[in-house]
Design a protein around this motif. Structure first.
Motif, PDB file in Angstrom:
ATOM      1  N   GLY A 287      39.435  29.460  33.580  1.00  4.53           N
ATOM      2  CA  GLY A 287      38.596  29.094  34.716  1.00  4.53           C
ATOM      3  C   GLY A 287      38.238  30.321  35.534  1.00  4.53           C
ATOM      4  O   GLY A 287      38.779  31.419  35.325  1.00  4.53           O
TER       5      GLY A 287
ATOM      6  N   GLU B  32      38.892  31.285  38.580  1.00  5.79           N
ATOM      7  CA  GLU B  32      39.986  31.912  39.333  1.00  5.79           C
ATOM      8  C   GLU B  32      40.912  32.700  38.419  1.00  5.79           C
ATOM      9  O   GLU B  32      41.325  33.820  38.740  1.00  5.79           O
ATOM     10  CB  GLU B  32      40.773  30.823  40.072  1.00  5.79           C
ATOM     11  N   LEU B  33      41.237  32.116  37.260  1.00  6.49           N
ATOM     12  CA  LEU B  33      42.113  32.810  36.316  1.00  6.49           C
ATOM     13  C   LEU B  33      41.426  34.043  35.733  1.00  6.49           C
ATOM     14  O   LEU B  33      42.069  35.073  35.501  1.00  6.49           O
ATOM     15  CB  LEU B  33      42.529  31.861  35.190  1.00  6.49           C
TER      16      LEU B  33
ATOM     17  N   ARG C 177      41.598  36.832  38.344  1.00  6.57           N
ATOM     18  CA  ARG C 177      42.951  37.353  38.558  1.00  6.57           C
ATOM     19  C   ARG C 177      43.523  38.058  37.337  1.00  6.57           C
ATOM     20  O   ARG C 177      44.153  39.111  37.454  1.00  6.57           O
ATOM     21  CB  ARG C 177      43.868  36.204  38.971  1.00  6.57           C
TER      22      ARG C 177
ATOM     23  N   GLU D 226      44.993  21.858  28.831  1.00  9.48           N
ATOM     24  CA  GLU D 226      45.836  20.743  29.245  1.00  9.48           C
ATOM     25  C   GLU D 226      47.164  20.788  28.499  1.00  9.48           C
ATOM     26  O   GLU D 226      47.283  21.453  27.465  1.00  9.48           O
ATOM     27  CB  GLU D 226      45.124  19.417  28.961  1.00  9.48           C
TER      28      GLU D 226
ATOM     29  N   ASN E 120      55.052  20.991  41.012  1.00  6.87           N
ATOM     30  CA  ASN E 120      53.767  21.610  40.649  1.00  6.87           C
ATOM     31  C   ASN E 120      53.963  22.906  39.862  1.00  6.87           C
ATOM     32  O   ASN E 120      53.079  23.756  39.823  1.00  6.87           O
ATOM     33  CB  ASN E 120      52.909  21.854  41.884  1.00  6.87           C
ATOM     34  N   HIS E 121      55.135  23.066  39.268  1.00 10.43           N
ATOM     35  CA  HIS E 121      55.440  24.222  38.428  1.00 10.43           C
ATOM     36  C   HIS E 121      55.964  23.756  37.073  1.00 10.43           C
ATOM     37  O   HIS E 121      56.467  22.638  36.942  1.00 10.43           O
ATOM     38  CB  HIS E 121      56.509  25.118  39.075  1.00 10.43           C
ATOM     39  N   TRP E 122      55.824  24.627  36.079  1.00 10.76           N
ATOM     40  CA  TRP E 122      56.465  24.429  34.786  1.00 10.76           C
ATOM     41  C   TRP E 122      57.609  25.441  34.681  1.00 10.76           C
ATOM     42  O   TRP E 122      57.462  26.603  35.085  1.00 10.76           O
ATOM     43  CB  TRP E 122      55.484  24.650  33.652  1.00 10.76           C
TER      44      TRP E 122
ATOM     45  N   PRO F  80      53.182  28.293  38.055  1.00  5.79           N
ATOM     46  CA  PRO F  80      52.377  27.254  38.697  1.00  5.79           C
ATOM     47  C   PRO F  80      51.562  26.482  37.659  1.00  5.79           C
ATOM     48  O   PRO F  80      51.049  27.062  36.691  1.00  5.79           O
ATOM     49  CB  PRO F  80      51.473  28.039  39.644  1.00  5.79           C
ATOM     50  N   ALA F  81      51.441  25.188  37.855  1.00  2.94           N
ATOM     51  CA  ALA F  81      50.678  24.357  36.921  1.00  2.94           C
ATOM     52  C   ALA F  81      49.241  24.840  36.792  1.00  2.94           C
ATOM     53  O   ALA F  81      48.608  24.653  35.749  1.00  2.94           O
ATOM     54  CB  ALA F  81      50.719  22.902  37.374  1.00  2.94           C
ATOM     55  N   SER F  82      48.731  25.482  37.833  1.00  4.53           N
ATOM     56  CA  SER F  82      47.355  25.981  37.810  1.00  4.53           C
ATOM     57  C   SER F  82      47.171  27.129  36.832  1.00  4.53           C
ATOM     58  O   SER F  82      46.044  27.504  36.506  1.00  4.53           O
ATOM     59  CB  SER F  82      46.936  26.440  39.211  1.00  4.53           C
ATOM     60  N   GLN F  83      48.276  27.703  36.342  1.00  2.00           N
ATOM     61  CA  GLN F  83      48.196  28.821  35.405  1.00  2.00           C
ATOM     62  C   GLN F  83      48.372  28.392  33.950  1.00  2.00           C
ATOM     63  O   GLN F  83      48.518  29.229  33.065  1.00  2.00           O
ATOM     64  CB  GLN F  83      49.220  29.899  35.779  1.00  2.00           C
TER      65      GLN F  83
END
Length: 395
Positions: free
Chosen positions: A108, A110-111, A114, A237, A155-157, A230-233
């Protein structure tokens, strides 16, 4: 490819070749190496500063962040491979090239900002954490054997496991970690995560000495203990790790073929020059049939490699994953280049086994290439399974 596009690509490839031959070749005898024999980050950064100044940093990636077609990429990466240091200087090296390709396709915004941006700029190395230790029966050529786990916690793995042969882990700033989620409600199957490196939860246990030494950081054995991401990283899916790996797999196999073709073209040049200067038994080596035939066979193998790469690149450019075609190409090219490198050593005799030229180094590197990204035998086994499937379907 349009006429204008073909001209532009040819111009970039020509500039890359000139840069490698004029600027990078002198670095091949530079003594700034780590314990593994690979160039230090200081040396890589110095070469990359020169590539940046020449406007050639990451030349296969377009100004808008998109990638050249695979056929265009081949023209550039073959030239970057003319020196074992060429790809490092130009940021077309493994594993970064494959990791950048993957992030460019599935990351995405943002990724990408970064993690991908500093990689494209040649300011961050990366590592792909998939392979595991054989003495623990972990994933190798069979990724389904993966033992590294990931569990959702808020919200983390949380990731735990041990990895092996992780190229470039030492000194990398970006990591792509593959782990397996067992819980069905957490997606199940393989997952892929982006992580900042270094991280205290990822500990390098050992960097073994290996037959190859062109890749900074070597091939580390690492332990991962309670790594919180973080799940966002997560890329994609939960459970899509193997699916995403397929996006990277075929192009990465092919780019290895491109770079090492460039290296063997250079070795053939060196061996041919030697054979046209060295005399024995009253005439030049090139005039002895045994030597001349070896170099003639090199010409044939090199051309066949070029054509296989172009064919497979065309398949990938059509939108196909090219799994079968890339397996065929990886086998054909790695085995042919092994023959080329071996003949070059043989033609040069005693000189061929010394470090006076890159021939000895490329010979070692090509031997390793026959194993990484799938050993020849695994690819043949996969192709045989396809033959069986096709036969059954035809009955």
């Amino acid at each position: 490819m349009s006429g204008a596009g073909a001209t532009k690509t040819a111009e970039i490839a020509a500039r890359v070749e000139q840069f490698v031959r004029e600027v990078i070749l002198p670095y091949e005898q530079d003594t700034r190496r780590d314990h593994h024999g690979a160039p230090t980050d200081e040396l890589v950064d110095e070469m990359r500063d020169k590539a940046r100044a020449a406007g050639l940093m990451t030349p296969h990636v377009l100004a808008d962040g998109g990638h050249m077609t695979q056929r265009e990429t081949a023209q550039v990466l073959i030239k970057s491979g003319l020196s074992p240091f060429g790809a490092l200087a130009l940021n077309t090296n493994a594993p970064d090239e494959g990791n950048m390709y993957l992030l460019g396709k599935v990351g995405g915004a943002e990724l990408k900002e970064r993690f991908l941006k500093p990689m494209l700029e040649g300011r961050a190395r990366s590592a792909f954490f998939m392979t595991e230790r054989s003495d623990e029966n972990g994933a190798g050529s069979d990724p389904s054997m993966m033992k590294t786990t990931c569990k959702l916690d808020g919200n983390h793995w949380v990731i735990n496991g041990r990895k092996a042969f992780i190229t470039g882990a030492m000194g990398a700033k970006v990591g792509i970690v593959m782990a397996k989620a067992d819980a069905i409600d957490q997606g199940g199957g393989a997952c892929m995560f982006l992580v900042d490196l270094p991280d205290p939860a990822i500990r390098i246990e050992n960097v073994p000495n290996t037959i190859d030494n062109s890749m900074p950081g070597g091939h580390s054995e690492v332990s991962i203990e309670n790594l919180r991401v973080p799940a966002s990283q997560m890329l994609g899916e939960p459970g899509e790790g193997f699916k995403l790996a397929q996006i990277r797999l075929s192009p990465a196999r092919l780019s290895h073929c491109m770079r090492w073709l460039g290296a063997c073209i250079r070795c053939h040049e060196i061996a041919s020059d030697y054979a046209n200067r060295r005399e024995a038994f009253g005439k030049l080596l090139i005039d002895h049939e045994g030597v001349g035939f070896m170099l003639a066979e090199n010409m044939i193998d090199l051309k066949q490699c070029e054509l296989m790469i172009d064919w497979c690149a065309g398949v990938l450019d059509s939108g196909s994953l090219g799994t079968v075609e890339s397996s065929m190409t990886k086998v054909a090219v790695s085995e042919a280049l092994m023959r080329v490198a071996d003949r070059c050593v043989q033609v040069m005799g005693g000189t061929g086994v010394t470090d006076k030229t890159i021939v000895e180094r490329v010979f070692r590197e090509i031997r390793a290439f026959r194993i990484y990204d799938g050993p020849t035998e695994v690819h043949k086994w996969s192709l045989a399974k396809k033959i069986k499937r096709d036969w059954k379907a035809a009955q």
